[in-house]
Design a protein around this motif. Structure first.
Motif, PDB file in Angstrom:
ATOM      1  N   UNK A  47       0.885  -1.355  -0.060  1.00 24.09           N
ATOM      2  CA  UNK A  47       0.139  -0.161  -0.101  1.00 24.09           C
ATOM      3  C   UNK A  47       0.721   1.489  -0.033  1.00 24.09           C
ATOM      4  N   UNK A  48       2.170   1.038   0.390  1.00 22.43           N
ATOM      5  CA  UNK A  48       3.080   2.228   0.387  1.00 22.43           C
ATOM      6  C   UNK A  48       3.899   2.408  -0.840  1.00 22.43           C
ATOM      7  N   UNK A  49       3.445   1.612  -1.797  1.00 28.66           N
ATOM      8  CA  UNK A  49       4.008   1.640  -3.258  1.00 28.66           C
ATOM      9  C   UNK A  49       5.008   0.783  -3.820  1.00 28.66           C
ATOM     10  N   UNK A  50       5.315  -0.264  -2.647  1.00 31.74           N
ATOM     11  CA  UNK A  50       6.349  -1.436  -3.081  1.00 31.74           C
ATOM     12  C   UNK A  50       5.636  -2.419  -3.859  1.00 31.74           C
ATOM     13  N   UNK A  51       6.286  -2.610  -4.952  1.00 35.74           N
ATOM     14  CA  UNK A  51       5.657  -3.639  -5.823  1.00 35.74           C
ATOM     15  C   UNK A  51       5.599  -4.836  -5.390  1.00 35.74           C
ATOM     16  N   UNK A  52       4.342  -5.628  -5.493  1.00 36.75           N
ATOM     17  CA  UNK A  52       4.259  -6.964  -4.977  1.00 36.75           C
ATOM     18  C   UNK A  52       5.059  -7.943  -5.534  1.00 36.75           C
ATOM     19  N   UNK A  77      -6.100  -3.226  -1.665  1.00 34.87           N
ATOM     20  CA  UNK A  77      -6.983  -2.665  -2.587  1.00 34.87           C
ATOM     21  C   UNK A  77      -7.348  -3.231  -3.786  1.00 34.87           C
ATOM     22  N   UNK A  78      -5.983  -3.587  -4.265  1.00 34.45           N
ATOM     23  CA  UNK A  78      -6.068  -4.543  -5.566  1.00 34.45           C
ATOM     24  C   UNK A  78      -5.700  -5.805  -5.368  1.00 34.45           C
ATOM     25  N   UNK A  79      -6.691  -7.103  -4.914  1.00 32.41           N
ATOM     26  CA  UNK A  79      -6.402  -8.115  -4.436  1.00 32.41           C
ATOM     27  C   UNK A  79      -5.719  -8.991  -5.544  1.00 32.41           C
ATOM     28  N   UNK A  80      -5.643  -8.811  -6.600  1.00 38.11           N
ATOM     29  CA  UNK A  80      -4.721  -9.414  -7.578  1.00 38.11           C
ATOM     30  C   UNK A  80      -3.211  -9.448  -7.087  1.00 38.11           C
ATOM     31  N   UNK A  81      -2.953  -8.402  -6.484  1.00 39.27           N
ATOM     32  CA  UNK A  81      -1.491  -8.114  -5.855  1.00 39.27           C
ATOM     33  C   UNK A  81      -0.879  -9.430  -5.371  1.00 39.27           C
ATOM     34  N   UNK A  82      -1.891 -10.147  -4.762  1.00 34.57           N
ATOM     35  CA  UNK A  82      -1.663 -11.142  -3.880  1.00 34.57           C
ATOM     36  C   UNK A  82      -0.807 -12.305  -4.573  1.00 34.57           C
ATOM     37  N   UNK A  83      -1.172 -12.557  -5.774  1.00 33.15           N
ATOM     38  CA  UNK A  83      -0.541 -13.577  -6.796  1.00 33.15           C
ATOM     39  C   UNK A  83       0.659 -13.036  -7.282  1.00 33.15           C
ATOM     40  N   UNK A  84       0.999 -11.762  -7.025  1.00 32.19           N
ATOM     41  CA  UNK A  84       2.515 -11.407  -7.702  1.00 32.19           C
ATOM     42  C   UNK A  84       3.692 -11.454  -6.465  1.00 32.19           C
ATOM     43  N   UNK A  85       3.008 -11.780  -5.303  1.00 32.58           N
ATOM     44  CA  UNK A  85       3.974 -11.973  -4.301  1.00 32.58           C
ATOM     45  C   UNK A  85       4.803 -13.352  -4.441  1.00 32.58           C
ATOM     46  N   UNK A  86       6.271 -13.303  -4.378  1.00 32.65           N
ATOM     47  CA  UNK A  86       6.968 -14.630  -4.718  1.00 32.65           C
ATOM     48  C   UNK A  86       7.001 -15.227  -3.073  1.00 32.65           C
TER      49      UNK A  86
END
Length: 589
Positions: A47-52, A77-86
């Motif tokens: 949420x502070x701007x670090x790419x997932x 806010x954008x739940x799709x970011x969860x899939x980008x976390x390694x």
């Protein structure tokens, strides 16, 4: 809409979430909400701007990593970011990176990683290639495999890891903007696997890291935490911490001084029934122990009482191969025409397989007796030459075991010392550990004067066992959990009963040589205590089970608990009564 908020966190957790750049070490005490903190930390970074996609989340289990990323997804806010976390376990993520950069190692990215079984096969192949057929006392492949693994984990040199020196190999740690390590030094209990908890102790100085403490516990009552704090504070190599709780007050831990493991099993059974009468579900109860062998007497008591239980620490004690081997000898003494037992023990002799074993038993069946006399040609012509020496030893054992007033304990000693010990050490990689099981079996059999009574007790075990799979499938099936403390780490129950607090068992006799070893045993005790939410019961037998050494002394750990922090009950010794008679046999020599 996002559900991410720091309002539900305590002040210590908030400081961790808001940590700025630079390495950080979080000492997360037992039950302090480490999953929640990690989840909020990741959400705060995104949420502070670090790419997932630039966040790496490593844990020891895939289940934990998946759970954390799912929780993060619910806070974004954008739940799709969860899939980008390694994310994943250390092993799975390392495998992913190796596949991705295989060319740097001059590998193709479709390389295979050997599992434990494949590794064992490779060691076997290497033995065959280098020395041919190994001698009788040459280490088994599995033993060598474990030695190689442990040696590498503990003693690998800088050049052994990709040929890079330590500083070069770790250069990226100093360049990471947000490096956070979360753990609890007080729960480091895996040195026997090569883990070194000194890595955590040295982390702040090595990486100039900020250290945070999470000491508020959301699991256990204040009374349980008071006792746990007292215990762990005897350790000198640790980050000092003091767990506390805002939960309602409860009862003090209950410490029972009992005489033997049999008394202990009866006490635990009565305690379980009492808790159940208080409308506490069996699913909310657990019995923890240092070693699987310590649960044997309890398994019998629970089975006899009709209380189902799930074992998370391996095969139930009396169904282990070496235990079934030994009890087979006793079963044929009681019932000379027990086909299953004869087939099992005959196959222990060299050169005798299923067919020969069945033909030998058929002779007994045709003659309606076990005629081991010299003139029984129908029998003797079936004994292979390579088995003849062992066969003679076996006959001598049977003669001794059928002597006057020979107890089940003495029978086990006779067959083990004269025959089965050689079988054990030539058949099993962990023979020493299994030998300790057999010593316990001897001790357990000492509670029965007659063979019939002992075998009747063993025959009960099994009907109340519920497998992990069955437990998951049967939502309405209540079952108490039996497990080693190592496998209980990370779990919790309303009622926790810790058994076997005898010096030499807990702390274990192999861990009494150095202060470092004793401190790890104390951490293990601490882990056991902090699994309990409302009720903690500790039992300390005076007689050591599984080593057959007679009277020992109770664990030092229970004497480190202040009298005002526990309720102590000292039980008097009651003589056992032996009421059953031994069955007759039909052996002829």
């Amino acid at each position: 809409m996002t559900s991410w908020s720091i309002e539900s966190l305590n002040s210590a957790q908030n400081k961790i979430i808001e940590h700025k750049a630079g390495p950080a070490l979080v000492i997360a005490g037992a039950g302090s909400g480490k999953t929640r903190v990690i989840t909020h930390r990741v959400a705060q970074l995104i949420n502070s701007g670090i790419p997932a996609s630039s966040i790496l989340l490593l844990t020891f289990t895939n289940k934990a990593a998946d759970e954390m990323t799912q929780r993060v997804g619910r806070t974004l806010v954008n739940s799709s970011d969860q899939n980008k976390i390694i994310h994943g376990t250390f092993h799975s993520v390392a495998n992913r990176f190796l596949k991705q950069h295989a060319k740097l190692l001059e590998y193709k990215n479709n390389f295979s990683i050997l599992d434990s079984s494949d590794s064992k096969d490779m060691v076997k192949a290497a033995i065959a290639e280098v020395i041919g057929k190994p001698g009788k006392f040459f280490p088994k492949a599995a033993v060598l495999q474990n030695i190689f693994s442990l040696a590498f984990n503990r003693h690998c040199s800088e050049k052994m890891i990709l040929g890079l020196p330590y500083i070069q190999r770790n250069f990226f740690l100093e360049q990471l903007i947000y490096l956070m390590v979360v753990g609890d030094d007080a729960q480091s209990i895996y040195s026997w696997r090569g883990a070194n908890f000194g890595n955590m102790l040295e982390f702040p100085e090595r990486y100039k890291a900020v250290t945070y403490y999470m000491e508020e516990n959301y699991r256990s009552s204040p009374e349980i935490l008071e006792a746990a704090n007292q215990s762990i504070n005897y350790n000198t190599r640790q980050f000092e911490k003091n767990l506390f709780s805002s939960l309602p007050e409860g009862e003090k831990p209950l410490v029972h001084h009992v005489w033997s493991s049999e008394d202990e099993a009866n006490l635990v059974l009565q305690s379980i029934l009492s808790y159940r009468d208080q409308e506490i579900s069996l699913n909310e109860m657990s019995v923890l122990y240092r070693n699987h062998v310590q649960s044997a007497a309890l398994q019998v008591s629970l089975t006899q009482a009709g209380i189902p239980f799930v074992i998370h620490s391996g095969v139930k004690f009396f169904e282990q191969a070496h235990i079934k081997d030994l009890t087979a000898f006793l079963k044929v003494l009681y019932n000379p025409l027990d086909e299953i037992s004869w087939m099992r023990l005959l196959r222990l002799l060299p050169g005798i397989g299923n067919n020969t074993a069945f033909r030998i038993f058929s002779v007994f069946q045709d003659q309606q007796a076990v005629r081991l006399t010299k003139d029984n040609q129908a029998l003797h012509k079936l004994i292979p030459k390579k088995a003849l020496e062992n066969w003679i030893v076996l006959l001598e054992c049977f003669q001794k075991m059928l002597g006057e007033s020979i107890s089940p304990t003495e029978m086990i000693g006779i067959i083990y010392n004269n025959f089965y010990r050689d079988v054990l050490y030539s058949s099993f990689e962990n023979a020493q550990q299994r030998e300790a099981d057999i010593r316990y079996l001897e001790e357990f059999a000492g509670n029965y004067e007659q063979l019939e009574a002992f075998l009747n007790k063993l025959s009960l075990v099994g009907s109340s066992i519920v497998t992990d799979y069955e437990s998951e499938q049967q939502d309405n099936q209540e079952a108490i959990t039996l497990t080693t403390i190592h496998q209980a780490k990370g779990l919790e129950w309303g009622v926790v009963i810790v058994i076997g607090l005898t010096e030499g068992l807990f702390p274990h006799q192999r861990s009494l040589e150095t202060e470092e070893q004793i401190e790890e045993e104390r951490r293990l005790f601490y882990v056991a205590m902090t699994r309990a939410k409302r009720h903690l019961l500790l039992t300390a037998p005076l007689i050591s089970s599984s080593y057959f050494k007679g009277a020992s002394k109770r664990s030092r750990f229970i004497f480190e608990l202040a009298d005002e922090s526990i309720n102590k009950v000292v039980h008097k010794f009651d003589d056992y009564s032996y009421l059953n008679r031994r069955g007759t046999t039909q052996f002829y020599f």
